[in-house]
Design an enzyme around this catalytic site. Structure first.
Site, PDB file in Angstrom:
ATOM      1  N   ARG A  73       0.843  -1.203   0.000  1.00  0.00           N
ATOM      2  CA  ARG A  73       0.000   0.000   0.000  1.00  0.00           C
ATOM      3  C   ARG A  73       0.876   1.250   0.000  1.00  0.00           C
ATOM      4  NH1 ARG A  73      -4.112  -0.101   4.781  1.00  0.00           N
ATOM      5  NH2 ARG A  73      -5.146  -1.708   3.548  1.00  0.00           N
ATOM      6  N   ARG A 142      -2.272   6.458   9.850  1.00  0.00           N
ATOM      7  CA  ARG A 142      -2.293   5.968   8.469  1.00  0.00           C
ATOM      8  C   ARG A 142      -2.345   7.134   7.479  1.00  0.00           C
ATOM      9  NH1 ARG A 142      -4.224   0.574   8.109  1.00  0.00           N
ATOM     10  NH2 ARG A 142      -3.384  -0.579   9.880  1.00  0.00           N
ATOM     11  N   LYS A 213      -4.168   0.898  14.708  1.00  0.00           N
ATOM     12  CA  LYS A 213      -4.208   1.846  13.600  1.00  0.00           C
ATOM     13  C   LYS A 213      -4.911   3.139  14.019  1.00  0.00           C
ATOM     14  CE  LYS A 213      -6.566  -1.048  10.923  1.00  0.00           C
ATOM     15  NZ  LYS A 213      -7.505  -1.694   9.990  1.00  0.00           N
ATOM     16  N   CYS A 481     -14.229  -1.980   5.574  1.00  0.00           N
ATOM     17  CA  CYS A 481     -13.233  -1.224   4.793  1.00  0.00           C
ATOM     18  C   CYS A 481     -13.838  -0.294   3.742  1.00  0.00           C
ATOM     19  CB  CYS A 481     -12.254  -2.184   4.144  1.00  0.00           C
ATOM     20  SG  CYS A 481     -11.317  -3.126   5.352  1.00  0.00           S
TER      21      CYS A 481
HETATM   22 FE1  SRM Z   1      -9.349  -2.096   5.862  1.00  0.00          FE
HETATM   23  C1  SRM Z   1      -7.988  -4.756   7.375  1.00  0.00           C
HETATM   24  C2  SRM Z   1      -8.419  -3.259   2.892  1.00  0.00           C
HETATM   25  C3  SRM Z   1     -10.006   0.925   4.558  1.00  0.00           C
HETATM   26  C4  SRM Z   1     -11.214  -1.285   8.635  1.00  0.00           C
HETATM   27  N1  SRM Z   1      -8.313  -3.719   5.271  1.00  0.00           N
HETATM   28  C5  SRM Z   1      -7.791  -4.698   6.067  1.00  0.00           C
HETATM   29  C6  SRM Z   1      -6.912  -5.658   5.257  1.00  0.00           C
HETATM   30  C7  SRM Z   1      -5.518  -5.126   5.311  1.00  0.00           C
HETATM   31  C8  SRM Z   1      -7.019  -7.144   5.673  1.00  0.00           C
HETATM   32  C9  SRM Z   1      -6.013  -7.688   6.656  1.00  0.00           C
HETATM   33  O1  SRM Z   1      -5.811  -7.093   7.731  1.00  0.00           O
HETATM   34  O2  SRM Z   1      -5.460  -8.750   6.363  1.00  0.00           O
HETATM   35  C10 SRM Z   1      -7.567  -5.464   3.887  1.00  0.00           C
HETATM   36  C11 SRM Z   1      -6.677  -5.776   2.684  1.00  0.00           C
HETATM   37  C12 SRM Z   1      -7.502  -6.337   1.545  1.00  0.00           C
HETATM   38  C13 SRM Z   1      -6.779  -6.440   0.270  1.00  0.00           C
HETATM   39  O3  SRM Z   1      -6.593  -7.581  -0.213  1.00  0.00           O
HETATM   40  O4  SRM Z   1      -6.400  -5.432  -0.311  1.00  0.00           O
HETATM   41  C14 SRM Z   1      -8.117  -4.066   4.007  1.00  0.00           C
HETATM   42  N2  SRM Z   1      -9.115  -1.299   4.099  1.00  0.00           N
HETATM   43  C15 SRM Z   1      -8.812  -1.962   2.964  1.00  0.00           C
HETATM   44  C16 SRM Z   1      -8.980  -1.082   1.739  1.00  0.00           C
HETATM   45  C17 SRM Z   1      -7.981  -1.376   0.631  1.00  0.00           C
HETATM   46  C18 SRM Z   1     -10.424  -1.230   1.224  1.00  0.00           C
HETATM   47  C19 SRM Z   1     -10.776  -0.519  -0.044  1.00  0.00           C
HETATM   48  O5  SRM Z   1     -11.777  -0.949  -0.624  1.00  0.00           O
HETATM   49  O6  SRM Z   1     -10.146   0.426  -0.457  1.00  0.00           O
HETATM   50  C20 SRM Z   1      -8.839   0.298   2.405  1.00  0.00           C
HETATM   51  C21 SRM Z   1      -7.420   0.780   2.479  1.00  0.00           C
HETATM   52  C22 SRM Z   1      -7.330   2.137   3.072  1.00  0.00           C
HETATM   53  C23 SRM Z   1      -5.964   2.743   3.037  1.00  0.00           C
HETATM   54  O7  SRM Z   1      -5.535   3.125   1.965  1.00  0.00           O
HETATM   55  O8  SRM Z   1      -5.356   2.886   4.093  1.00  0.00           O
HETATM   56  C24 SRM Z   1      -9.348  -0.013   3.799  1.00  0.00           C
HETATM   57  N3  SRM Z   1     -10.348  -0.457   6.525  1.00  0.00           N
HETATM   58  C25 SRM Z   1     -10.606   0.643   5.772  1.00  0.00           C
HETATM   59  C26 SRM Z   1     -11.620   1.440   6.394  1.00  0.00           C
HETATM   60  C27 SRM Z   1     -12.227   2.714   5.823  1.00  0.00           C
HETATM   61  C28 SRM Z   1     -11.430   3.938   6.145  1.00  0.00           C
HETATM   62  O9  SRM Z   1     -10.385   3.876   6.787  1.00  0.00           O
HETATM   63  O10 SRM Z   1     -11.861   5.009   5.744  1.00  0.00           O
HETATM   64  C29 SRM Z   1     -11.975   0.790   7.566  1.00  0.00           C
HETATM   65  C30 SRM Z   1     -13.094   1.227   8.550  1.00  0.00           C
HETATM   66  C31 SRM Z   1     -12.714   2.404   9.340  1.00  0.00           C
HETATM   67  C32 SRM Z   1     -11.961   2.018  10.569  1.00  0.00           C
HETATM   68  O11 SRM Z   1     -10.763   1.789  10.479  1.00  0.00           O
HETATM   69  O12 SRM Z   1     -12.579   1.903  11.617  1.00  0.00           O
HETATM   70  C33 SRM Z   1     -11.158  -0.401   7.641  1.00  0.00           C
HETATM   71  N4  SRM Z   1      -9.518  -2.884   7.752  1.00  0.00           N
HETATM   72  C34 SRM Z   1     -10.375  -2.449   8.716  1.00  0.00           C
HETATM   73  C35 SRM Z   1     -10.295  -3.338   9.842  1.00  0.00           C
HETATM   74  C36 SRM Z   1     -11.094  -3.201  11.165  1.00  0.00           C
HETATM   75  C37 SRM Z   1     -10.430  -2.260  12.099  1.00  0.00           C
HETATM   76  C38 SRM Z   1     -11.054  -2.248  13.462  1.00  0.00           C
HETATM   77  O13 SRM Z   1     -11.011  -1.214  14.119  1.00  0.00           O
HETATM   78  O14 SRM Z   1     -11.557  -3.274  13.909  1.00  0.00           O
HETATM   79  C39 SRM Z   1      -9.369  -4.352   9.504  1.00  0.00           C
HETATM   80  C40 SRM Z   1      -8.932  -5.539  10.361  1.00  0.00           C
HETATM   81  C41 SRM Z   1      -7.999  -5.141  11.454  1.00  0.00           C
HETATM   82  O15 SRM Z   1      -7.462  -4.051  11.510  1.00  0.00           O
HETATM   83  O16 SRM Z   1      -7.809  -6.003  12.314  1.00  0.00           O
HETATM   84  C42 SRM Z   1      -8.914  -4.049   8.172  1.00  0.00           C
HETATM   85 FE1  SF4 Z   2     -11.077  -7.671   3.801  1.00  0.00          FE
HETATM   86 FE2  SF4 Z   2     -13.150  -7.381   5.393  1.00  0.00          FE
HETATM   87 FE3  SF4 Z   2     -11.716  -5.256   4.718  1.00  0.00          FE
HETATM   88 FE4  SF4 Z   2     -13.229  -6.391   2.924  1.00  0.00          FE
HETATM   89  S1  SF4 Z   2     -13.961  -5.404   4.808  1.00  0.00           S
HETATM   90  S2  SF4 Z   2     -11.100  -5.787   2.639  1.00  0.00           S
HETATM   91  S3  SF4 Z   2     -13.135  -8.502   3.472  1.00  0.00           S
HETATM   92  S4  SF4 Z   2     -11.006  -6.940   5.927  1.00  0.00           S
END
Ligand code: SRM
Ligand code: SF4
Length: 566
Positions: A73, A142, A213, A481
């Protein structure tokens, strides 16, 4: 104070010697992947270890292990890229990736399918182009998001400058990134302005970085395209009647993640904390990060986000702590008003004689014809690019005389013009999920194009296609996400091919949706939504959005109109 049992990741961070840890040695061995401990530290460098989940079964049957590769990323504050940077990113997709780039929901770029041996060359090219993956992932601040619209008449450039400033200010200072990936060279790093510290120190983060994060976004007054309430810190500029920047309103403690099976985890919208003067921004945001650093839970990562600290303390106690760190009283926050939560798609005048074009990129996936079209526009017209927080892309600073030629390029590549794309499709988002995401329970990006077109057809049948049309977001698991809980319709992966339907979020991003139905099979999603849209058509107020309608009538009434739910 009673002794807290730290989570395993806390011990790994501590032992990593500022993010070197096992990565340093494992990078040099012959294995195609890293150990679990190495992987935890790798994340801070912007890298996720993955395997192709489509291949798991077949490989297992052949007695083979996972087909390891890496998601990388690139953190891009405010999503701003020069044409040269974009072309370098695009070249890398062919040279080391899978001929695709993905625009994320936080204005970053992701590569999938990078092999271990490709990581170092990738980082080096990024560095040479003033780009970095440092702290794109991990327990740090981030990528900082900012409203990308380049209107010149309303101070937006100034806000972008603050976003970059804050981003530089909150970057980790460790030299490990440069040692591991760039052989110690930081000659052309992304933070060119900051000289490399002679003696390494990590004054903000310390040895164990943050508990989890941490996310920050800058909205623009009235314009909530960034989903500012879903952030750990949401920053909203305050302008006077002459559009001069007077200060910033800070919202704190938003976050959407919830874990299946971990009771009490839940999405939360950020709450107003204070309104401060522009010159206080760095100091107060840093203090908030420090409060979370020192008081956020480090025993259980499921409850380590700042939202849980604020829930446990209440906003007043949290404010008092931030005041302690800055040494002065913080005024109450000013009231916020929102006019739109839309992305900035289509043609706009910037206000300086130039135009910008918001290009719809379905689920942020840049590949095949859309990739070729974007590349040709960049090569021929040299625009600045801005990635949007809704997975789209803006071409910025375009000469009006090039408008027809740019449209012709897009047409030549078979890229649909905005007016031919249903509104509900334009506004939708989906996370990557299968086959790359290790946490995915269901498909998301791969099925969303079909689901959203089924919904577009239903809206058309009902004569509702002209708007207001609901914002729909899908994710392959409850982590959120693609921010489904703040959408008007959220579809969240629940179990194999089944989703939870959330309804009632606001199109302005100011309200969370509620569970309407659980375990809905993918094929039935639109069948379940259509009767609700019929009810909406009959009973809505003039101009009322579907999300506002669902919130007004409530879950019970909606269920009466859902044949399956009754
Ligand atoms: Fe996310 C984890 C993709 C925005 C909440 N997110 C992941 C991972 C890295 C899976 C992993 O941990 O193994 C995903 C990778 C998938 C892949 O194959 O690419 C992933 N997150 C994404 C992206 C690429 C989704 C997208 O459609 O674009 C976004 C990348 C953002 C960036 O450039 O930094 C992405 N993730 C978000 C958001 C939205 C936001 O930030 O605006 C959220 C919800 C907001 C928040 O953080 O509360 C989000 N991602 C999570 C979580 C749950 C966090 C939590 O507080 O519980 C995880 C899992 C974790 O952290 O344990 C996670
Ligand atoms: Fe993966 Fe769940 Fe985030 Fe989708 S919402 S990218 S399935 S961690």
């Amino acid at each position: 104070m009673s002794e807290v049992k730290l989570s395993r990741v806390e011990h790994l961070k501590m032992a990593s010697s500022r993010l070197r840890g096992p990565v340093e040695t494992e990078l040099k061995n012959d294995s195609d992947h890293f150990s679990e401990d190495g992987y935890q530290i790798l994340k801070f460098h912007g890298i996720y270890q993955q395997d192709d989940r489509d291949l798991r079964k077949a490989r297992k049957a052949q007695g083979l292990g996972p087909d390891y590769s890496f998601m990388v990323r690139v953190a891009i504050p405010g999503g701003v890229l020069s044409p040269q940077q974009y072309l370098a990113l695009d070249d890398l997709a062919d040279q080391l990736g899978k001929a695709t780039l993905r625009i994320t929901t936080r204005q970053a770029i992701q590569y999938h399918g990078i092999r271990k041996g490709g990581l170092k060359p990738l980082m080096q090219v990024l560095n040479n182009n003033l780009l970095t993956t440092l702290s794109a992932c991990g327990d740090v601040v981030r990528n900082i998001v900012a409203c990308p619209a380049p209107f010149v008449d309303r101070n937006r450039a100034e806000i972008m400058r603050y976003a970059k400033l804050l981003s530089d200010h909150l970057k980790p200072q460790t030299r490990s990134y440069y040692e591991l990936w760039l052989d110690g060279e930081k000659a052309a790093s992304a933070e060119e302005s900051e000289p490399l510290a002679v003696a390494e120190s990590e004054p903000l983060y310390g040895d164990t970085y943050l508990p989890r994060k941490f996310k920050i976004a800058f909205a623009f007054p009235g314009d909530n395209c960034v989903d500012v309430y879903t952030q750990d810190i949401g920053i909203v500029p305050v302008l006077d009647e002459n559009n001069h920047l007077q200060g910033f309103t800070l919202l704190v403690g938003g976050g959407l993640g919830q874990s299946q099976g971990a009771k009490d985890t839940h999405p939360v919208l950020a709450k107003p904390l204070t309104t401060i003067r522009p010159e206080q921004l760095l100091e107060v945001t840093t203090a908030i990060v420090k409060v979370q650093r020192d008081h956020g839970r480090r025993d259980n990562r499921k409850f380590s986000r700042m939202k849980y600290l604020i829930e446990a303390w209440g906003i007043e106690k949290f404010r008092a702590q931030v005041e302690k760190y800055v040494g002065y009283t913080l005024p109450q926050a000013e009231r916020l008003e929102w006019l739109s939560g839309d992305d900035h798609l289509g043609w706009y005048e910037q206000g300086d004689g130039k135009l910008f074009l918001g290009l719809f990129v379905e689920n942020g996936r840049v590949k095949d014809n859309i990739r070729a079209g974007i590349r040709e526009v960049v090569e021929r017209f040299g625009p600045e690019l801005r990635l949007t927080p809704q997975q789209n892309l803006l071409f910025v600073n375009l000469d009006p005389s090039h408008k027809a030629a740019i449209e012709a390029v897009l047409r030549t590549h078979g890229i649909a013009l905005l007016e031919t794309i249903p509104l509900v499709v334009q506004q939708a988002m989906a996370c990557p999920a299968m086959p790359t995401c290790g946490l995915a329970i269901t498909e998301s990006e791969r099925v969303m194009p079909e689901v959203i077109r089924e919904l577009a057809a239903a809206l058309e049948r009902l004569g509702l296609q002209g708007g207001p049309v609901p914002h729909v977001r899908m994710t392959g698991c409850p982590n959120g996400c693609a921010r489904p809980y703040s959408a008007e319709i959220g579809l969240v992966g629940r179990s194999l091919n089944s989703y939870t339907i959330y309804l009632g979020g606001s199109p302005l991003g100011t309200r969370l949706g509620q569970v309407h139905a659980d375990n809905v099979r993918r094929e039935e999603i639109v069948l379940r939504l259509e009767p609700l849209l019929v009810h909406y058509k009959q009973a809505r107020h003039t101009g009322e959005s579907f999300g506002d309608f669902c919130d007004r009538v409530g879950v019970e009434e909606l269920r009466e109109h859902d044949a399956v739910a009754v």
